[in-house]
Design an enzyme around this catalytic site. Structure first.
Site, short mmCIF file in Angstrom:
data_model
loop_
_atom_site.label_atom_id
_atom_site.label_comp_id
_atom_site.label_asym_id
_atom_site.label_seq_id
_atom_site.Cartn_x
_atom_site.Cartn_y
_atom_site.Cartn_z
N TYR A 108 1.77 3.89 1.98
CA TYR A 108 1.61 2.34 2.26
C TYR A 108 0.29 2.09 1.76
CZ TYR A 108 0.61 -1.85 4.65
OH TYR A 108 0.36 -3.28 5.17
N GLU A 196 1.39 -6.29 -0.65
CA GLU A 196 1.71 -5.22 0.14
C GLU A 196 2.61 -4.18 -0.67
OE1 GLU A 196 4.30 -5.50 3.83
OE2 GLU A 196 2.49 -4.72 4.63
#
Ligand code: GDP
Ligand code: MN
Length: 392
Positions: A108, A196
């Site tokens: 991530y 993101e």
């Protein structure tokens, strides 16, 4: 402003961030054609302004162009309901057909502005592919943070620290470091409020790719990026948000409340929501009419609040400077008459022509209580909520 994954991918491509080969399709036939061009296994991904698509059936791996066509036909024209959408979901009007990768590890990475330190901050975690909110809650130590410098940017050695914290294989460190510095450029040069990548993947052959990308653009900086303004997809927005956008009003829908809030100014909106909470109720929304609102805009603002079916009572908090209280009052009265709304209203008015405004409200014969201050409005609001009964 939110944009689609395929649009965000095009921005990453421009900045040299590696993504799987992919193209967008609006029909099943197009999806089939793209899938055969890519060859092998592909992923069909619903293009909607919401995450959590995988778990909701909006991301599907298929083995052939024929299956890509079939899955696309089943998705297009439907609405996808994910953890991040309301119960009504969002319409699927396009899908992205992407090359399927053999994934070894899901990581991530994201970039947001940290208001406290006044700089972009890169957040990275080895726990990719899952809800990052959950990771932040239960295992916050698994999120690694590095702040960029507003003037210098993100130096290569700091980007490398992040790559190392992600535990990528030795031979992927260089590519991951470059990906992170390029991603930082994406964030800064496009005035993003969020970039993101979830997941950032390491493939079986140790290549690194941004597999899923979400970009939010800062609305107040869009004027600097005319090429990005065209990426807006109003169909993904709630109908009331669309109307507010069109009228140049800032409208935010809030879950679970029953008090509609109309204010002029974002700071006032925060104070108004605090007052609402202190009165024992939750705001259903807030709508900011801004500084120099004319009567037509006030009327539209009022109608948007009334059309929010959660609203049982309206709190209007006006601090009139350039906006005049009498103009706002006239707008409220005429919109209330036109919509024939039975929703009670509490209106606090201070500043320019406040007395005239409150008089107009009093003379209207409608269920409106005008008061000269917010504290008084809170008392009236509390009493009216008791009358209405129910909780919250
Ligand atoms: P989201 O659910 O909206 O965040 O959509 P994502 O694009 O992140 O996809 C969800 C999940 O589908 C990913 O975390 C992966 O596990 C899986 N997935 C997506 N693309 C691929 C792919 O190319 N290969 C494999 N094996 N899995 C994929
Ligand atoms: Mn994802």
């Amino acid at each position: 402003m939110n944009i689609h994954e395929y649009q965000a991918k095009a921005i990453l491509d421009k900045f040299g961030v590696p993504t799987p080969r992919a193209e967008v399709a609006s029909t099943p036939a197009e999806a089939k054609e793209i899938a055969s061009r890519i060859g092998g296994r592909v992923v069909v991904k619903a293009q909607v302004h919401a995450g959590g698509r995988g778990k909701a059936g909006g991301v599907k791996l298929v083995d052939s162009p024929a299956m890509a066509e079939e899955v696309t036909a089943s998705l297009l024209g439907t609405r996808l309901v994910t953890k991040q959408t309301g119960a009504a979901g969002v319409p699927i009007e396009k899908v992205m057909i992407a090359e399927a990768l053999d994934i070894k590890d899901e990581l991530y990475i994201s970039i947001v502005v940290d208001g406290d330190i006044g700089a972009p901050v890169v957040m990275a975690s080895t726990e990719g592919g899952m809800d990052i909110e959950e990771v932040a809650e239960s295992t916050p130590e698994k999120i690694f943070r590095v702040a960029g410098d507003p003037l210098i940017g993100l130096t290569t050695y700091r980007a490398r620290d992040i790559a190392l914290a992600l535990g990528v294989p030795d031979k992927s460190v260089r590519a991951t470091t470059k990906l992170i510095t390029d991603l930082y450029q994406v964030f800064v040069e496009n005035d993003c409020s969020l970039v993101e990548i979830n997941p950032l993947v390491i493939t079986e052959d140790d290549q690194v790719f941004a597999l899923d990308v979400k970009i939010n653009l800062e609305d107040d900086a869009l004027f600097r990026h005319p090429e990005l303004a065209g990426l807006r997809d109003s169909n993904q927005q709630d109908p009331l948000e669309q109307r507010a956008d069109k009228a140049g009003l800032a409208y935010v829908k809030l879950d679970g409340g029953r008090v509609g809030c109309m204010v002029n100014g974002a700071g006032l909106a925060m104070a108004t929501m605090d007052i609402t909470k202190a009165a024992g109720a939750d705001p259903a929304n807030f709508l900011d009419i801004g500084g120099s609102a004319d009567q037509a805009r006030i009327e539209e603002a009022f109608k948007i609040i009334v059309d929010d079916t959660d609203v049982e009572i309206i709190l209007i908090n006006l601090f009139a400077g350039i906006a005049r209280s009498d103009v706002v009052a006239q707008g409220i009265v005429s919109a209330a008459k036109e919509t024939k709304t039975a929703v009670p209203m509490v209106v606090a008015m201070r500043g320019t022509n406040a007395a005239e405004g409150i008089q107009i409200l009093a003379d209207s014969g409608l269920n409106i209580t005008g008061v000269p201050d917010l504290a008084g409005a809170a008392v009236v609001l509390k009493a009216k909520l008791l009358e209405l009964g129910g909780s919250n």
